[in-house]
Design a protein around this motif. Structure first.
Motif, short mmCIF file in Angstrom:
data_model
loop_
_atom_site.label_atom_id
_atom_site.label_comp_id
_atom_site.label_asym_id
_atom_site.label_seq_id
_atom_site.Cartn_x
_atom_site.Cartn_y
_atom_site.Cartn_z
N VAL A 22 0.89 -1.16 0.00
CA VAL A 22 0.00 0.00 0.00
C VAL A 22 0.93 1.21 0.00
O VAL A 22 1.63 1.48 0.98
N THR A 23 0.96 1.91 -1.12
CA THR A 23 1.97 2.95 -1.34
C THR A 23 1.34 4.32 -1.22
O THR A 23 0.36 4.63 -1.90
N VAL A 24 1.89 5.15 -0.33
CA VAL A 24 1.29 6.46 -0.06
C VAL A 24 2.32 7.55 -0.27
O VAL A 24 3.50 7.40 0.09
N TRP A 25 1.91 8.64 -0.91
CA TRP A 25 2.75 9.81 -1.08
C TRP A 25 1.91 11.05 -0.78
O TRP A 25 0.69 11.03 -0.91
N SER A 26 2.56 12.12 -0.36
CA SER A 26 1.80 13.24 0.18
C SER A 26 2.53 14.56 -0.05
O SER A 26 3.66 14.59 -0.53
N ASN A 27 1.87 15.64 0.32
CA ASN A 27 2.45 16.98 0.29
C ASN A 27 2.45 17.56 1.71
O ASN A 27 1.55 18.31 2.08
N PRO A 28 3.46 17.20 2.52
CA PRO A 28 3.54 17.77 3.87
C PRO A 28 3.88 19.26 3.81
O PRO A 28 4.21 19.79 2.74
N ARG A 29 3.81 19.92 4.94
CA ARG A 29 4.14 21.35 5.00
C ARG A 29 5.49 21.59 4.33
O ARG A 29 6.42 20.79 4.44
N GLY A 30 5.58 22.73 3.65
CA GLY A 30 6.77 23.01 2.85
C GLY A 30 6.55 22.72 1.39
O GLY A 30 7.27 23.25 0.54
N SER A 31 5.53 21.90 1.07
CA SER A 31 5.23 21.63 -0.34
C SER A 31 4.68 22.89 -1.00
O SER A 31 4.05 23.72 -0.37
N THR A 32 4.93 23.00 -2.29
CA THR A 32 4.39 24.12 -3.05
C THR A 32 2.99 23.77 -3.54
O THR A 32 2.56 22.63 -3.49
N GLY A 33 2.28 24.78 -4.02
CA GLY A 33 0.94 24.58 -4.56
C GLY A 33 -0.18 24.84 -3.57
O GLY A 33 -1.36 24.74 -3.94
N TYR A 34 0.16 25.18 -2.33
CA TYR A 34 -0.85 25.41 -1.29
C TYR A 34 -0.72 26.81 -0.69
O TYR A 34 -1.23 27.07 0.40
N GLY A 35 -0.05 27.69 -1.39
CA GLY A 35 0.14 29.05 -0.90
C GLY A 35 1.49 29.22 -0.24
O GLY A 35 2.12 28.27 0.23
N GLU A 36 1.95 30.47 -0.20
CA GLU A 36 3.28 30.77 0.32
C GLU A 36 3.41 30.47 1.80
O GLU A 36 4.45 30.00 2.27
N ASP A 37 2.36 30.69 2.58
CA ASP A 37 2.43 30.44 4.02
C ASP A 37 2.65 28.95 4.30
O ASP A 37 3.40 28.60 5.21
N PHE A 38 1.97 28.09 3.55
CA PHE A 38 2.13 26.65 3.74
C PHE A 38 3.57 26.23 3.43
O PHE A 38 4.17 25.45 4.17
N ALA A 39 4.13 26.78 2.35
CA ALA A 39 5.51 26.45 2.00
C ALA A 39 6.49 26.97 3.05
O ALA A 39 7.43 26.28 3.45
N LEU A 40 6.26 28.19 3.53
CA LEU A 40 7.19 28.80 4.48
C LEU A 40 7.04 28.27 5.91
O LEU A 40 7.76 28.70 6.80
#
Length: 691
Positions: free
Chosen positions: A487-505
Motif C-alpha cells: 500500500v503505497t502512499v505519497w503526500s504533500n507535507p508542509r513546505g510543499s508548493t501549490g498550497y500558498g506561500e504560508d504553507f511552504a514557508l
C-alpha cells in the motif's frame, strides 16, 4: 546479497533471462521491472500559429541504449490524425514553429554532435543549420522568421599560477593541475566546471555561422526577441553575483552595436521575459528578495522600454510558472502549481484570473511529481495544447480553447500495454496534522488484490525539493511498489508548493521539523483504516525525501526498515561543499557555519544518528553534487559505528537525477524492495517456512 548495487551488467543479464523465458512463460500481469522499457509518454506539445496542428515529443525507452529518447509526431486537432514527423536513431526534442507555420526547428545530434535542424513542412526535408562547438539550447525564432536566437556555453580562460615544464618526448607524466577560482566550481549533472559562461547567439535560418552577441564573465539566458533587431535576456552582471545566487535582471541587447541595458533593477530575481504580440509590452516573472528559503514568483508587465512596470494579480494564491502571451495580446497564460496538480490560468491586463484547464502533468515518469507543459497558438480562436496527467497512465496530449471549452485528449500512447495489466487503484486522503491541525493531502495506491484487513505492508514515499509537489499522477516507482503488494502512499507535507506561500514557508529555518508530524499523521490514518499492518511499515524518499527519511528514523522506531536516497545529512557540509552551498547558507540557514554551527547541526540527521535502531539503506549517485556522496556516507558510517543494520549503494555515473536512465530506475526500486523484503517479518517467516 540483498542491498548491494544492481549493476548494469546484472540488470542486462536479468532482462535477457526475462526475454529468453518469454516463449515458455506468460508475462506477469503486474507492473514488473521490464515494463519500464515499454512506457511511452508525451511532452512539449507545440500548437501551430494557425491553431490547427500540434507537434509534440513522443518519448520512449530504448532498451539497447538504456536511454529515454524522443521523436516528433504531429496531431491534426480537428480530425485527430496522428503522424510521425521525425523519427530515427537520434533523439529529437524542442520543436518550435516558425512564425508563419511553414517550418520547424528542433534539437537533435548527429554522430554525437549537437544540432539545430530546420524542417520544411511542405517537403519534409530538413537541414542542419550550423556546426556547433557546444550544445545550443533555448532556440527562439525572430518575429520575421529570418533568424534564431539561442544560448550556448563559451569556454573561458583557465586560471593558472604556474606554467608546467614540457614533458620529455615519450614520457608519461601526471595530468596537469586543475585550478578553480569561482565559488561554484562544480555543478550537479555537469561535474567539475570548465571555466566559461553561457552567452547569447544569433543565426540566420538560411544557415551560416552563429554570431555571439553577448560577452563577459557572467552568463545570460532565456533569450526573447523584442523586435527583429533587439533581444532580451536575463542574468546577473553584478560583480558580486556569486554571493547572491538568485539575483537576476532583464537586459535589452541591441544587435546593431551589441550594447546591453538593464530594464529592471530591484533586489530580487527578474527573468523569463515574454514580448507581447505587438511588441509594445514585456511580461516577466520575479519577486522582491526577502532572503527566505522560499519565495513565490509574481507576474509583471512593463513597457518595451522598461518603464511602467506593474504587478498583475498581486493577490493570487500561487506562484506563476511558465507563462506566454495569448495571441491577441490582451492576456497571459500561466501554468501554476495548484493543490497537487498543475492548472493553466488566464490573467488579463487588469489582473483578473480565470482557470482554463487543470490536471496538467504526467511527464515525471519515475515519481508522481506534478510536471507538465503547454503552449498556445491560433488566431481568432486560439487553442492551448498541454500534457494531460492521469492516475493510471503517463502524459497524453490534450487541447482546449482558452475559454476552457472543447477539451480533447488526443493520444492514447499506452493502450497497447496498461489496459492489460492489473493496475493499482488510487485514493485521495486528507488528514489533519497532529502538530497544528493543518490539512495534509495525500494519495494512496492500493494493490490489485487489496483488502482492508490490516495485513498489507505500507510504503511511505516522500518527495524531494522540499519546495515541490506530488500529485495524483502515474509514477513508475510507485507503480512498482504497489505491484509488489505495498500500500503505497505519497503526500504533500508542509513546505510543499501549490498550497500558498504560508504553507511552504512553514518549514523556513525549521526543516526537517514538523513535516515529521504530518507524515506520521498520514501513517496513523492508514493504520486506523485497516489498510496496513502497524508491524509492516516502510519509508523511503529522495533528496528532501531522503533527509526526511533519515530524520524520521532518528525520532521513531515504528518503521520496519527505511531507505534514504540522495539525502542531506549534515547542513554544515551541505552549505560548504554542495553546488548550491551559498544558497543554503544565505537563504536557507541564514547563518555562517563557522560562527553558528548549531544553526546547521540542530536540523541535521547526523546529530542524532545514535538514536537510530531502524535498518536503514543509503543510496546516492556517484556524480551527485547537489547532495553529494559524502552526505549519505556520513550517515552510513555513523550507523555502522552504532551497530545498526545498514548498506550503502552508489550508482555509477548518476548525478542527483539518479533515475535518468531506465536501468537506474529499475535498480533503485528493486534494491529498495529487496532491502525491505529482507526485513519484512512476513516475508522473513515465509522464507524460513520454505527452507
Amino acid at each position: 546479497m540483498i542491498g548491494r548495487t544492481l549493476t548494469l551488467t546484472a540488470l542486462a543479464a536479468a532482462l535477457a533471462c526475462l526475454c529468453a523465458g518469454a516463449e515458455t512463460a506468460a508475462p506477469s500481469k503486474r507492473f514488473t521491472a521490464e515494463r519500464v522499457f515499454d512506457i511511452e509518454y508525451a511532452s512539449d506539445p507545440q500548437v501551430s500559429p494557425d491553431g490547427k496542428t500540434i507537434v509534440y515529443v513522443r518519448r520512449s525507452m530504448d532498451r539497447l541504449t538504456d536511454q529515454d529518447v524522443g521523436s516528433l509526431w504531429t496531431i491534426d486537432i480537428t480530425s485527430g490524425m496522428h503522424r510521425p514527423l521525425v523519427t530515427g536513431r537520434d533523439s529529437a526534442t524542442s520543436p518550435r514553429w516558425s512564425p508563419d507555420g511553414s517550418r520547424l526547428i528542433y534539437m537533435t545530434s548527429s554522430d554525437g554532435k549537437p544540432e539545430i535542424r530546420l524542417l520544411y513542412l511542405d517537403s519534409g526535408r530538413s537541414v542542419s543549420l550550423a556546426q556547433f562547438l557546444g550544445g545550443p539550447s533555448e532556440a527562439v525564432w525572430s518575429p520575421d522568421g529570418k533568424a534564431l536566437a539561442f544560448t550556448m556555453f563559451v569556454p573561458g580562460e583557465k586560471p593558472a599560477f604556474a606554467t608546467p615544464p614540457a614533458a620529455p618526448e615519450g614520457a608519461t607524466w601526471s595530468e596537469p593541475v586543475k585550478v578553480f577560482d569561482d565559488m561554484t566550481f562544480r555543478a550537479d549533472g555537469a561535474g567539475y566546471l570548465q571555466d566559461g559562461t553561457t552567452q547569447v547567439f544569433v543565426l540566420p535560418v538560411d544557415g551560416g555561422t552563429p554570431r555571439q552577441v553577448t560577452f563577459g564573465e557572467a552568463s545570460l539566458q532565456g533569450p526573447a526577441w523584442l523586435d527583429n533587431d533587439t533581444l532580451l535576456a536575463a542574468g546577473n552582471l553584478a560583480a558580486d553575483r556569486d554571493m547572491d545566487p538568485i539575483e537576476s535582471e532583464v537586459y535589452e541587447i541591441e544587435l546593431g552595436n551589441l550594447t546591453v541595458r538593464a530594464l529592471t533593477d530591484r533586489d530580487g530575481p527578474d527573468y523569463s521575459p515574454m514580448v507581447s504580440p505587438d511588441g509594445k509590452r514585456i511580461a516577466y516573472r520575479g519577486y522582491d528578495d526577502k532572503v527566505l528559503s522560499y519565495q513565490q514568483d509574481n507576474l509583471y508587465v512593463m513597457n518595451a522600454d522598461g518603464s511602467g512596470s506593474a504587478e498583475l494579480a498581486a493577490d493570487f494564491f500561487g506562484s506563476f510558472g511558465h507563462t506566454v502571451w495569448a495571441p491577441d495580446g490582451r492576456s497571459l497564460l500561466s501554468l501554476v502549481e495548484d493543490h497537487g496538480v498543475l492548472t493553466l490560468f488566464r490573467v488579463d491586463l487588469k489582473g483578473n484570473v480565470a482557470q482554463v484547464a487543470t490536471n496538467i502533468g504526467g511527464t515525471s515518469i519515475g515519481r508522481p511529481y506534478a510536471e507538465g507543459n503547454f503552449s498556445v497558438g491560433g488566431g481568432r480562436r486560439p487553442v492551448a495544447a498541454f500534457t494531460a496527467g492521469f492516475t493510471d497512465r503517463p502524459a497524453e496530449v490534450g487541447s482546449i480553447g482558452l475559454d476552457g471549452g472543447g477539451k480533447k485528449i488526443l493520444t492514447a500512447l499506452n493502450e497497447d500495454l496498461l489496459p492489460y495489466l492489473e493496475m493499482p487503484r488510487m485514493e485521495e486522503i486528507k488528514v489533519a496534522s497532529s502538530h497544528d491541525g493543518r490539512e495534509i493531502e495525500a494519495w494512496v495506491y492500493l494493490p490489485p488484490d487489496f483488502k482492508a484487513d490490516g495485513t498489507f505492508p505500507m510504503l511511505l514515499e516522500i518527495h524531494g525539493g522540499p519546495y515541490s509537489m506530488y500529485g495524483p499522477f502515474f509514477g513508475s516507482e510507485t507503480q512498482r511498489y504497489a505491484a509488489e503488494g505495498y500500500v503505497t502512499v505519497w503526500s504533500n507535507p508542509r513546505g510543499s508548493t501549490g498550497y500558498g506561500e504560508d504553507f511552504a514557508l512553514a518549514i523556513d529555518r525549521a526543516y526537517p521539523g514538523n513535516d515529521y508530524d504530518d507524515l506520521m499523521s498520514i501513517t496513523d490514518e492508514l493504520v486506523a483504516r485497516g489498510y496496513v499492518s502497524k508491524n509492516r511499515l516502510f519509508v523511503t524518499g529522495g533528496s528532501g525525501g531522503g533527509i526526511l527519511t533519515a530524520w524520521i528514523v532518528t525520532k521513531t522506531d515504528r518503521f520496519t526498515a527505511a531507505a534514504s536516497i540522495k539525502p542531506v545529512i549534515n547542513w554544515m557540509t551541505m552549505a560548504l561543499a554542495a553546488d548550491i552551498g551559498q544558497y543554503v547558507r544565505r537563504h536557507w540557514i541564514r547563518e555562517d557555519p563557522w560562527s553558528n554551527p548549531e544553526a546547521f547541526l540542530k536540523f541535521s540527521p547526523i546529530r542524532n544518528v545514535d538514536k537510530v535502531v531502524t535498518p536503514t539503506l543509503m543510496m546516492v549517485g556517484e556524480e551527485d553534487y547537489r547532495t553529494p556522496t559524502w552526505e549519505a556516507e556520513q550517515f552510513y558510517t555513523g550507523l555502522k559505528m552504532n551497530g545498526v543494520d545498514t548498506a550503502l549503494i552508489r550508482i555509477p555515473g548518476a548525478s542527483h537525477g539518479i533515475t535518468g536512465r531506465p536501468s537506474r530506475l529499475i535498480a533503485l526500486t528493486d534494491n529498495i524492495m529487496g532491502w525491505f523484503a529482507k526485513h519484512d517479518p512476513v516475508k522473513v517467516e515465509a522464507a524460513k517456512a520454505d527452507e
